[in-house]
Design a protein around this motif. Structure first.
Motif, PDB file in Angstrom:
ATOM      1  N   GLY A 163       0.790  -1.233   0.000  1.00 18.72           N
ATOM      2  CA  GLY A 163       0.000   0.000   0.000  1.00 18.72           C
ATOM      3  C   GLY A 163       0.811   1.265   0.000  1.00 18.72           C
ATOM      4  O   GLY A 163       0.355   2.306   0.493  1.00 18.72           O
ATOM      5  N   ALA A 164       2.016   1.220  -0.567  1.00 16.75           N
ATOM      6  CA  ALA A 164       2.907   2.387  -0.562  1.00 16.75           C
ATOM      7  C   ALA A 164       3.127   2.908  -1.979  1.00 16.75           C
ATOM      8  O   ALA A 164       2.774   2.266  -2.973  1.00 16.75           O
ATOM      9  CB  ALA A 164       4.242   2.017   0.076  1.00 16.75           C
ATOM     10  N   SER A 165       3.698   4.083  -2.042  1.00 17.53           N
ATOM     11  CA  SER A 165       4.117   4.676  -3.304  1.00 17.53           C
ATOM     12  C   SER A 165       5.609   4.435  -3.496  1.00 17.53           C
ATOM     13  O   SER A 165       6.344   4.208  -2.521  1.00 17.53           O
ATOM     14  CB  SER A 165       3.843   6.183  -3.308  1.00 17.53           C
ATOM     15  N   VAL A 166       6.057   4.488  -4.730  1.00 18.90           N
ATOM     16  CA  VAL A 166       7.480   4.319  -5.022  1.00 18.90           C
ATOM     17  C   VAL A 166       8.270   5.416  -4.313  1.00 18.90           C
ATOM     18  O   VAL A 166       7.945   6.596  -4.449  1.00 18.90           O
ATOM     19  CB  VAL A 166       7.730   4.368  -6.539  1.00 18.90           C
ATOM     20  N   PRO A 167       9.308   5.077  -3.542  1.00 20.60           N
ATOM     21  CA  PRO A 167      10.076   6.091  -2.814  1.00 20.60           C
ATOM     22  C   PRO A 167      10.745   7.103  -3.747  1.00 20.60           C
ATOM     23  O   PRO A 167      11.320   6.726  -4.771  1.00 20.60           O
ATOM     24  CB  PRO A 167      11.136   5.277  -2.065  1.00 20.60           C
ATOM     25  N   ASP A 172      11.699   8.452   2.429  1.00 19.17           N
ATOM     26  CA  ASP A 172      10.583   7.625   1.952  1.00 19.17           C
ATOM     27  C   ASP A 172      10.961   6.151   1.998  1.00 19.17           C
ATOM     28  O   ASP A 172      10.155   5.297   2.395  1.00 19.17           O
ATOM     29  CB  ASP A 172      10.222   7.978   0.504  1.00 19.17           C
ATOM     30  N   LEU A 173      12.182   5.856   1.563  1.00 18.11           N
ATOM     31  CA  LEU A 173      12.625   4.466   1.510  1.00 18.11           C
ATOM     32  C   LEU A 173      12.625   3.830   2.893  1.00 18.11           C
ATOM     33  O   LEU A 173      12.241   2.665   3.048  1.00 18.11           O
ATOM     34  CB  LEU A 173      14.026   4.377   0.902  1.00 18.11           C
ATOM     35  N   LEU A 174      13.052   4.576   3.893  1.00 17.56           N
ATOM     36  CA  LEU A 174      13.065   4.044   5.253  1.00 17.56           C
ATOM     37  C   LEU A 174      11.664   3.619   5.678  1.00 17.56           C
ATOM     38  O   LEU A 174      11.465   2.524   6.226  1.00 17.56           O
ATOM     39  CB  LEU A 174      13.626   5.089   6.223  1.00 17.56           C
ATOM     40  N   LYS A 175      10.682   4.463   5.386  1.00 17.64           N
ATOM     41  CA  LYS A 175       9.303   4.155   5.769  1.00 17.64           C
ATOM     42  C   LYS A 175       8.762   2.962   4.984  1.00 17.64           C
ATOM     43  O   LYS A 175       8.199   2.019   5.557  1.00 17.64           O
ATOM     44  CB  LYS A 175       8.427   5.389   5.537  1.00 17.64           C
ATOM     45  N   LEU A 180       8.084  -3.353   3.725  1.00 15.06           N
ATOM     46  CA  LEU A 180       8.519  -4.398   2.802  1.00 15.06           C
ATOM     47  C   LEU A 180       9.243  -5.524   3.537  1.00 15.06           C
ATOM     48  O   LEU A 180       9.019  -6.705   3.278  1.00 15.06           O
ATOM     49  CB  LEU A 180       9.419  -3.793   1.729  1.00 15.06           C
ATOM     50  N   LYS A 181      10.107  -5.154   4.475  1.00 16.04           N
ATOM     51  CA  LYS A 181      10.831  -6.173   5.243  1.00 16.04           C
ATOM     52  C   LYS A 181       9.855  -7.009   6.067  1.00 16.04           C
ATOM     53  O   LYS A 181       9.974  -8.242   6.144  1.00 16.04           O
ATOM     54  CB  LYS A 181      11.869  -5.512   6.145  1.00 16.04           C
ATOM     55  N   ALA A 182       8.874  -6.363   6.669  1.00 15.17           N
ATOM     56  CA  ALA A 182       7.874  -7.078   7.464  1.00 15.17           C
ATOM     57  C   ALA A 182       7.083  -8.059   6.608  1.00 15.17           C
ATOM     58  O   ALA A 182       6.616  -9.099   7.089  1.00 15.17           O
ATOM     59  CB  ALA A 182       6.930  -6.080   8.135  1.00 15.17           C
ATOM     60  N   ALA A 183       6.944  -7.733   5.317  1.00 13.44           N
ATOM     61  CA  ALA A 183       6.207  -8.604   4.403  1.00 13.44           C
ATOM     62  C   ALA A 183       7.087  -9.708   3.811  1.00 13.44           C
ATOM     63  O   ALA A 183       6.623 -10.483   2.965  1.00 13.44           O
ATOM     64  CB  ALA A 183       5.606  -7.763   3.278  1.00 13.44           C
ATOM     65  N   GLY A 184       8.344  -9.774   4.257  1.00 15.09           N
ATOM     66  CA  GLY A 184       9.247 -10.813   3.776  1.00 15.09           C
ATOM     67  C   GLY A 184      10.045 -10.446   2.554  1.00 15.09           C
ATOM     68  O   GLY A 184      10.665 -11.309   1.919  1.00 15.09           O
ATOM     69  N   GLU A 240      16.542  -1.564  10.006  1.00 12.89           N
ATOM     70  CA  GLU A 240      15.086  -1.652   9.902  1.00 12.89           C
ATOM     71  C   GLU A 240      14.562  -2.144   8.559  1.00 12.89           C
ATOM     72  O   GLU A 240      13.394  -2.526   8.463  1.00 12.89           O
ATOM     73  CB  GLU A 240      14.477  -0.284  10.233  1.00 12.89           C
ATOM     74  N   THR A 241      15.408  -2.154   7.524  1.00 10.92           N
ATOM     75  CA  THR A 241      14.899  -2.550   6.207  1.00 10.92           C
ATOM     76  C   THR A 241      15.689  -3.675   5.552  1.00 10.92           C
ATOM     77  O   THR A 241      15.277  -4.175   4.501  1.00 10.92           O
ATOM     78  CB  THR A 241      14.882  -1.354   5.235  1.00 10.92           C
ATOM     79  N   MET A 242      16.823  -4.103   6.138  1.00  7.41           N
ATOM     80  CA  MET A 242      17.693  -5.082   5.494  1.00  7.41           C
ATOM     81  C   MET A 242      17.972  -6.260   6.422  1.00  7.41           C
ATOM     82  O   MET A 242      17.563  -6.279   7.579  1.00  7.41           O
ATOM     83  CB  MET A 242      19.007  -4.409   5.068  1.00  7.41           C
TER      84      MET A 242
END
Length: 429
Positions: A163-167, A172-175, A180-184, A240-242
């Motif tokens: 449900g996000a927009s392209v950073p 933006d990428l951090l958010k 994305l990481k939580a979704a695997g 948080e993202t990797m």
């Protein structure tokens, strides 16, 4: 034998050490009407086929033969050291910022200002990246043939799924990356010693308005609030993202990550998209490439890997070599269909001309902005031998590896400043 970039820089620095040229090079100029050119092997074989056809046309029109040899990229520096030592070999040589940067060889290169002026007048002028790389003082010592991008690469379908927009920005990428990481599907940047890390983390510093050297090319500016902010951000982005896999990536790590279907965002040239379309078109159709992300104040700069041609000043064929480079660059656009998304033009007229070609492939269309935002290593200063050594020593990637490993930003800046000052003191800027 495997040679790293530090080995090649050392070899280049010792060019007067009496290295012996290969036997076949000692008779390289048996025909004065033959121009011999050495380049790296291009990732796309079609480009080398196009180059061969242009050389054949040039011979028909001028009577000057062009023999173009292509070897593995890391071997160029060793070959050049041998040719300079023997003062024989090829006439035209490809000079790349990744291994054999033009500034290292400028004392052995012919003045090609006349060629640069003629081409600039005909094709709308040179882009800043070309002048910054090839112009040494008042003279042009090379002609920039092309450069590559190191922009954003992402799975559009996965971003839409959370449900996000392209950073558009790093923030933006951090958010988006957390979701994305939580979704695997984590994000990934190489927090390691590789060429892609050099490009990506220079871009991150520039985006945070934190260059490590000033416009004068001598003053070290790594100690700043902006650098500290960039390091703090990188720590958070990694955590948080990797996943820890990025700590061991080589230059192919980000490619494998995205093509596997697991990765959601990285930075790379469009080799990811084209390879994915061959290996798994379902994934490839959802991989998009974009210009680099903006920083907190909107700064966006592309770190280009550059490929320029120079002419040895000891070549007996300087005049015909100049004619060949002029002809090659005047025909640059005729080969662009073979290298869409890989080769970017150094001349303003060509930068306009590639736009409709890129737009034919929606997954690459945003890359049309790359020529206007590309700057060389060491920006905002000139690219120098010192810049080359900073690059080959992986000083900038090491800063961010330290950040990922939890070191304090202030301590990292202390370390980086010592490294940079030592290199610049030795090289004199």
């Amino acid at each position: 034998m495997t040679l790293n970039r530090r080995d090649l820089l050392k070899a280049s620095a010792g060019l007067g050490a009496g290295l012996a040229a290969p036997a076949f090079l000692r008779s390289a100029h048996a025909q004065t009407a033959t121009v011999r050119m050495l380049s790296r092997s291009h990732f796309l074989p079609a480009y080398e086929g196009w180059l061969k056809s242009v050389a054949a046309n040039f011979e028909r029109e001028t009577g000057i033969r062009v023999v173009s040899e292509h070897i593995a990229h890391p071997e160029l520096g060793v070959r050049y050291a041998a040719e300079i030592s023997s003062r024989s070999g090829h006439d035209v040589v490809e000079l790349t910022d990744a291994v054999s940067a033009l500034p290292i060889y400028e004392g052995h290169l012919a003045d090609v200002t006349d060629v640069a002026d003629q081409l600039g007048s005909k094709h709308g002028g040179w882009l800043p990246v070309a002048e910054a790389y090839c112009k040494r003082g008042a003279q042009w010592k090379g002609i920039l043939n092309y450069y590559q991008d190191h922009g954003a690469c992402y799975r559009k379908d996965l971003i839409e799924k959370v449900g996000a927009s392209v950073p558009e920005t790093w923030l933006d990428l951090l958010k988006v990356g957390k979701a994305l990481k939580a979704a695997g599907h984590p994000c990934g940047l190489p927090f390691s010693r590789c060429v892609d890390a050099t490009a990506g983390f220079n871009e991150l510093l520039w985006a945070f308005d934190a260059p490590w050297v000033a416009e004068d090319g001598k003053t070290i500016t790594v100690r700043s609030a902006q650098t500290k902010a960039a390091l703090e951000f990188a720590q958070q982005l990694y955590q948080e993202t990797m996943t820890p896999e990025v700590l061991s990536w080589d230059d192919a790590g980000n490619n494998r990550f995205m093509i596997s279907g697991r990765g959601s965002w990285t930075m790379n040239a469009p080799s990811v998209y084209w390879t994915a379309m061959k290996q798994n078109a379902q994934i490839g159709a959802n991989i998009f490439h974009d210009v680099p992300l903006k920083g907190p104040k909107g700064t966006r700069i592309n770190y280009p890997f550059m490929y320029a041609y120079g002419i040895w000043n000891f070549s007996p064929n300087v005049a015909p070599a100049k004619k060949w480079l002029t002809y090659l660059m005047n025909n640059w656009m005729s080969g662009y269909e073979n290298v869409v998304g890989y080769n970017y033009p150094p001349l303003k007229g060509y930068a306009d001309a590639i736009v409709p070609v890129l737009e034919k492939t929606p997954n690459l269309a945003r890359l049309k902005g790359i020529p206007q935002i590309s700057r060389p290593a060491g920006y905002p200063g000139p690219m120098t031998v010192a810049v080359g050594e900073v690059t080959t020593a992986y000083v900038i990637p090491d800063m961010f590896v330290k950040a990922a490993n939890g070191e304090k930003p202030d301590a990292i800046i202390d370390w980086a400043e010592r490294q940079l000052v030592a290199i610049y003191s030795k090289r004199g800027g």
